[in-house]
Design an enzyme around this catalytic site. Structure first.
Site, mmCIF file in Angstrom:
data_model
loop_
_atom_site.group_PDB
_atom_site.id
_atom_site.type_symbol
_atom_site.label_atom_id
_atom_site.label_comp_id
_atom_site.label_asym_id
_atom_site.label_seq_id
_atom_site.Cartn_x
_atom_site.Cartn_y
_atom_site.Cartn_z
ATOM 1 N N TYR A 1 22.525 15.590 21.776
ATOM 2 C CA TYR A 1 23.481 16.686 21.947
ATOM 3 C C TYR A 1 24.686 16.128 22.709
ATOM 4 O O TYR A 1 24.529 15.537 23.792
ATOM 5 C CB TYR A 1 22.815 17.827 22.701
ATOM 6 N N ARG B 1 17.625 34.229 43.363
ATOM 7 C CA ARG B 1 18.261 32.951 42.996
ATOM 8 C C ARG B 1 17.238 31.817 43.081
ATOM 9 O O ARG B 1 17.429 30.741 42.512
ATOM 10 C CB ARG B 1 19.471 32.653 43.896
ATOM 11 N N ASP C 1 14.463 15.638 25.404
ATOM 12 C CA ASP C 1 15.009 16.936 24.992
ATOM 13 C C ASP C 1 14.293 17.300 23.691
ATOM 14 O O ASP C 1 14.504 16.670 22.648
ATOM 15 C CB ASP C 1 16.520 16.804 24.791
#
Ligand code: PLP
Length: 398
Positions: free
Chosen positions: A119, A66, A189
């Site tokens: 987005y 993880r 982005d």
């Protein structure tokens, strides 16, 4: 030997390679026991720890998947090379990367300046942080408007340099000059361009984000994200990834590592096809407007040419008519898949008002030109002639 060749050999010698080489050799693996060159998928959830754990290259414990995983680390190395960043982290979706970045940099009383065209989920997530006392200031996607929205409470500026879905281009230099002055984080982005076409960090951004789901993995078969920047910033965000449990899974990391090897070759073909399709659309009597910065008459052509290596593989356009005609086109497609997403081998057509832009409010959508007649096409790697025939057939139904 010419000066350019000498400089190139020097840069190669100190480890600076070009993008196609980095895509393939950005991470080198060799297994002494078997002689294998291709890294395995490290599915192990845990790693040996007798006393202090082994350290990964970024200096954190390699003990539990993880937190750190060798297959994910291999992909991160390649992404860092392509982004020109000190370090990169991979996440189980583009949105997981974006949320970790928001959580790390924003606190009650801060504001985030974000373009009204981006987005939709990136915008909605920012707006939903209002319940934690974070304010969202939306700017029209132009450098002037973004800069005008910055104030003393601004902690981050979040932009897509080429916007989704109408492909407006933002002058990053102007924005970064302003953010640098006040120590505000500029976050880009870069999904629509990919690091093959544009490197935000080399152009003044603090962080570059990618939805790996798109061009980097390139085959429409994984969901993933990456965040790139300085080692210091990555260590801070790494802590959020560890606590939130949003690391990319090793199998998807392997597929992305495999996909990214052909990023440059695919991007060249995507954009070659996109230009042919854009030219066809511009000539069609069923189309009223084509948005592709690669077209010489596009209002962003000159700035895009200055900033980017290529114009990407997404072409947006408006058809004659409205919602009924748009939906009829989607229903009449055969080769092109009517679906959200972009950047894979298959051509995909999206209806932004019902998908990527549905969470942008109607008033903003209208100002931005995200209308009922707007369709977004991610041009795939098929033969351009077949893509055009499919469009022609669908247009014949309206
Ligand atoms: N950024 C852009 C520009 C996108 O188009 C998307 C998804 O479509 C995302 C981020 C989110 O990425 P993901 O779907 O991998 O979470």
């Amino acid at each position: 030997m010419g000066i350019f060749k000498r400089v190139f050999i020097f840069l190669y010698g100190i480890g600076l390679k070009l993008d196609n080489t980095d895509s393939i050799h950005g991470h080198e693996y060799f297994d002494e026991a078997t002689g294998a060159f291709i890294p395995p998928i490290f599915l192990s959830s845990m790693f040996e720890q007798r006393g202090p754990a082994k350290k990964s290259e970024r200096g954190v414990d390699l003990k539990y998947s993880r937190e750190e995983n060798p297959t994910v680390m291999a992909l991160e190395k390649v992404i860092s090379k392509l982004e020109g960043s000190e370090d990169s982290l991979c996440f189980n979706s583009g949105m997981a990367g974006i949320s970790s970045v928001y959580l790390h940099y924003l606190k009650a009383g801060d504001n985030i300046v974000i373009t009204s065209e981006a987005y939709g989920t990136s915008i909605k997530l920012a707006e939903d942080l209002a319940k934690f006392g974070v304010h969202t200031k939306k700017a029209y996607p132009s450098a002037d408007d973004i800069v005008s929205k910055i104030d003393s409470e601004t902690a981050i500026v979040f932009i897509e340099v080429m916007t989704n879905p109408t492909l407006k281009v933002i002058d990053i230099k102007q924005v970064s000059e302003r953010t640098r002055k006040s120590g505000i984080k500029l976050i880009v982005d870069n999904t629509f361009l990919s690091p093959y076409n544009f490197k935000p960090i080399k152009n003044g951004a603090d962080l570059s984000l990618e939805s790996l789901t798109k061009y980097i993995s390139g085959h429409n078969d994984i969901i993933g994200g990456s965040v790139s920047g300085s080692r210091k910033n990555m260590l801070d965000i790494w802590e959020w990834r560890r606590m939130l449990g949003t690391i990319l899974n090793p199998f998807s990391a392997y597929l992305a590592l495999r996909g990214v090897k052909t990023l440059g070759v695919r991007m060249e073909r995507h954009q070659e096809n996109a230009l042919k399709v854009a030219k066809y659309l511009a000539s069609s009597s069923k189309v009223t407007d084509v948005m592709y910065p690669g077209l010489e008459n596009n209002s962003y052509h000159n700035i895009a040419k200055r900033m980017f290596r290529g114009f990407g593989g997404v072409v947006s356009f408006r058809i004659k008519g409205g919602r009924d005609e748009s939906i009829r086109v989607l229903k009449s497609l055969s080769l092109i898949k009517p679906s959200p997403s972009l950047g894979g081998t298959e051509s995909i057509m999206t209806y932004p008002v019902l998908s990527a832009s549905s969470s942008i409010n109607k008033m903003d959508r209208e100002k931005l030109g995200i209308t009922d007649s707007l369709l977004r096409l991610s041009v795939g790697l098929e033969d351009a002639e077949d893509i055009i025939s499919d469009l022609e057939n669908a247009f014949s139904k309206i």
